[in-house]
Scaffold this active site. Structure first.
Site, PDB file in Angstrom:
ATOM      1  N   LYS A 139       3.867  31.787  86.556  1.00  0.00           N
ATOM      2  CA  LYS A 139       2.531  31.912  85.407  1.00  0.00           C
ATOM      3  C   LYS A 139       1.825  33.119  85.767  1.00  0.00           C
ATOM      4  O   LYS A 139       2.139  33.827  86.840  1.00  0.00           O
ATOM      5  CB  LYS A 139       1.830  30.741  85.712  1.00  0.00           C
ATOM      6  CG  LYS A 139       2.660  29.411  85.436  1.00  0.00           C
ATOM      7  CD  LYS A 139       3.122  29.500  83.725  1.00  0.00           C
ATOM      8  CE  LYS A 139       1.940  29.323  82.888  1.00  0.00           C
ATOM      9  NZ  LYS A 139       1.412  27.672  82.842  1.00  0.00           N
ATOM     10  N   HIS A 179       2.190  36.512  79.540  1.00  0.00           N
ATOM     11  CA  HIS A 179       1.443  36.062  78.206  1.00  0.00           C
ATOM     12  C   HIS A 179       0.529  37.266  77.509  1.00  0.00           C
ATOM     13  O   HIS A 179      -0.577  36.765  77.370  1.00  0.00           O
ATOM     14  CB  HIS A 179       0.840  34.864  78.334  1.00  0.00           C
ATOM     15  CG  HIS A 179       1.953  33.688  78.635  1.00  0.00           C
ATOM     16  ND1 HIS A 179       1.769  32.903  79.842  1.00  0.00           N
ATOM     17  CD2 HIS A 179       2.752  33.124  78.140  1.00  0.00           C
ATOM     18  CE1 HIS A 179       2.656  31.924  79.873  1.00  0.00           C
ATOM     19  NE2 HIS A 179       3.374  32.302  79.082  1.00  0.00           N
TER      20      HIS A 179
END
Length: 403
Positions: free
Chosen positions: A72, A90
């Site tokens: 992440k 992201h």
């Protein structure tokens, strides 16, 4: 080359890792010039002890490593300048909550390789957790059904040891006769969901049979983009590549499935500008039969009108009242039960990590030793020398705060 496996620091905690101890050992055997280090972690699915048992150094500091591998987003304060990083940033869709992260990556002169854009020359993604999102998402859909109807009670995936335990737990599932499930998509996510349907020994039927027939057993049908979209111009022949390039020329044809389905498992990829599957007005109609949606794709206020918010691993289900368009209890009368967890693979960290490491070792590590002959690294490199690379220059206005 010296590789470092970083500690996951995002909240809520993520127990996944790029390489299991076994895969890291295999990497060193195949590429003996590669040194590896693992940053100590008290949350990782594989404890420090398991790496040490394989004589893999577990350390507090990875600043001497060349390449740092994570899952992440890395908190800005934890970024080490002048390094090469791999993680899911992201940012490629201009996600506003990670604007400052991308700015920090540029300011710290970090070379960022995003897992999401590790592709072959055709643009096909080579690594990811999609299969496990599909597996967990479909399982959660059936768990919601059992709880809502009071017919069976599946253990939460996060409380199961691995995929084998998931499959064993499925033996509890009891479905009504003529229960019909529609599954969208043809990629890793959808096929992961399909594994669950196959473990349940559900009969797969073709599109035409699904639409017009009733059955004396539960069935499912897997459909792809031209099954649930059609050209607005009735004289135009449907074409997949035309749809991808000109989605505005198409309209949804999904309602024909909504009229005959009980459960909808959404495993598709949804592109910008594509038609919505169904609208809030569609869901209000008496002919809309679907009352349980496992939305693995989880596009909020997007193509699936009932997905009005993401759910969480702790609280995976909520209800959508089609008449009021509001959230209600997941088992409220007349509600559509929704499962829309947006980090599903986190529930199956061991299997997801092992699968991810296998793909990374096969597709990415060789590129460091063959001069990136297939362009794997080049396509995934988002930042270099403090600037966006040409492929990702479209993000400059986003970085500058102009959009």
């Amino acid at each position: 080359m010296k590789l470092g496996i970083i500690k996951e620091r995002k909240t809520p905690p993520d127990r996944r890792v790029v390489f299991s101890p076994e895969k890291l050992t295999e990497l060193q055997q195949k590429y003996p010039k590669t040194e590896v280090r693992v940053e100590t972690s008290n949350i990782r699915i594989f404890p420090d002890k398991q790496y040490r048992e394989r004589e893999i150094p577990v350390v507090e500091d990875l600043s001497d490593c060349d390449v740092l591998l994570g899952v992440k987003e890395v908190p800005i304060k934890a970024l080490i300048p002048e390094k090469k990083y791999f993680f899911f940033s992201h940012t490629i869709k201009k996600q506003p909550y990670n604007r400052d992260l991308l700015r920090a990556v540029l300011e710290k002169n970090i070379q960022l390789y995003d897992h999401e854009v590790i592709t072959d020359y055709t643009g096909h993604r080579l690594i990811g957790f999609g299969r496990y999102a599909g597996i967990v998402g479909a399982y959660n859909g059936f768990r919601a059904l059992g709880l809502r109807e009071g017919t069976f009670n599946l253990t939460k995936v996060e409380n199961l040891s691995d995929y084998k335990a998931v499959v064993t737990e499925l033996q509890k599932v009891k479905l009504p006769k003529n229960y019909k499930i529609i599954l969208t998509g043809g990629g890793k996510v959808a096929n992961g969901a399909k594994e669950i349907l196959e473990h349940l020994n559900l009969k797969e039927v073709n599109l035409q049979d699904y639409l017009i027939n009733t059955f004396d057993e539960p069935v499912f049908c897997q459909i792809e983009v031209l099954d649930y979209n059609k050209p607005k111009n009735k004289n135009k022949l449907p074409d997949k590549y035309d749809f991808y390039n000109n989605p505005e020329d198409y309209e949804s044809n999904f309602m024909r499935f909504a009229k005959v389905s009980d459960m909808f498992i959404a495993g598709h990829f949804y592109g910008d500008g594509a038609p919505k599957f169904f609208s809030r007005e569609d869901a209000k109609t008496p002919e809309f039969k679907i009352n349980l949606i496992a939305d693995i794709s989880c596009d909020i206020n997007g193509p699936v009108a009932s997905t009005i918010k993401p759910s969480t691993i702790a609280e995976p289900f909520y209800g959508y009242d089609p008449q009021t368009e509001k959230e209600v209890e997941f088992d409220a009368p007349g509600a559509i039960t929704v499962m829309a967890v947006d980090n599903l693979p986190c529930e199956l960290p061991k299997d997801a990590s092992e699968g991810f490491g296998e793909m990374f070792l096969e597709h990415v590590i060789p590129a460091f030793y063959n001069d990136d002959k297939d362009g794997i690294l080049n396509r995934a490199l988002m930042t270099f020398n403090g600037k966006l690379t040409p492929r990702y220059e479209y993000l400059q206005d986003f970085v500058d705060g102009k959009e």
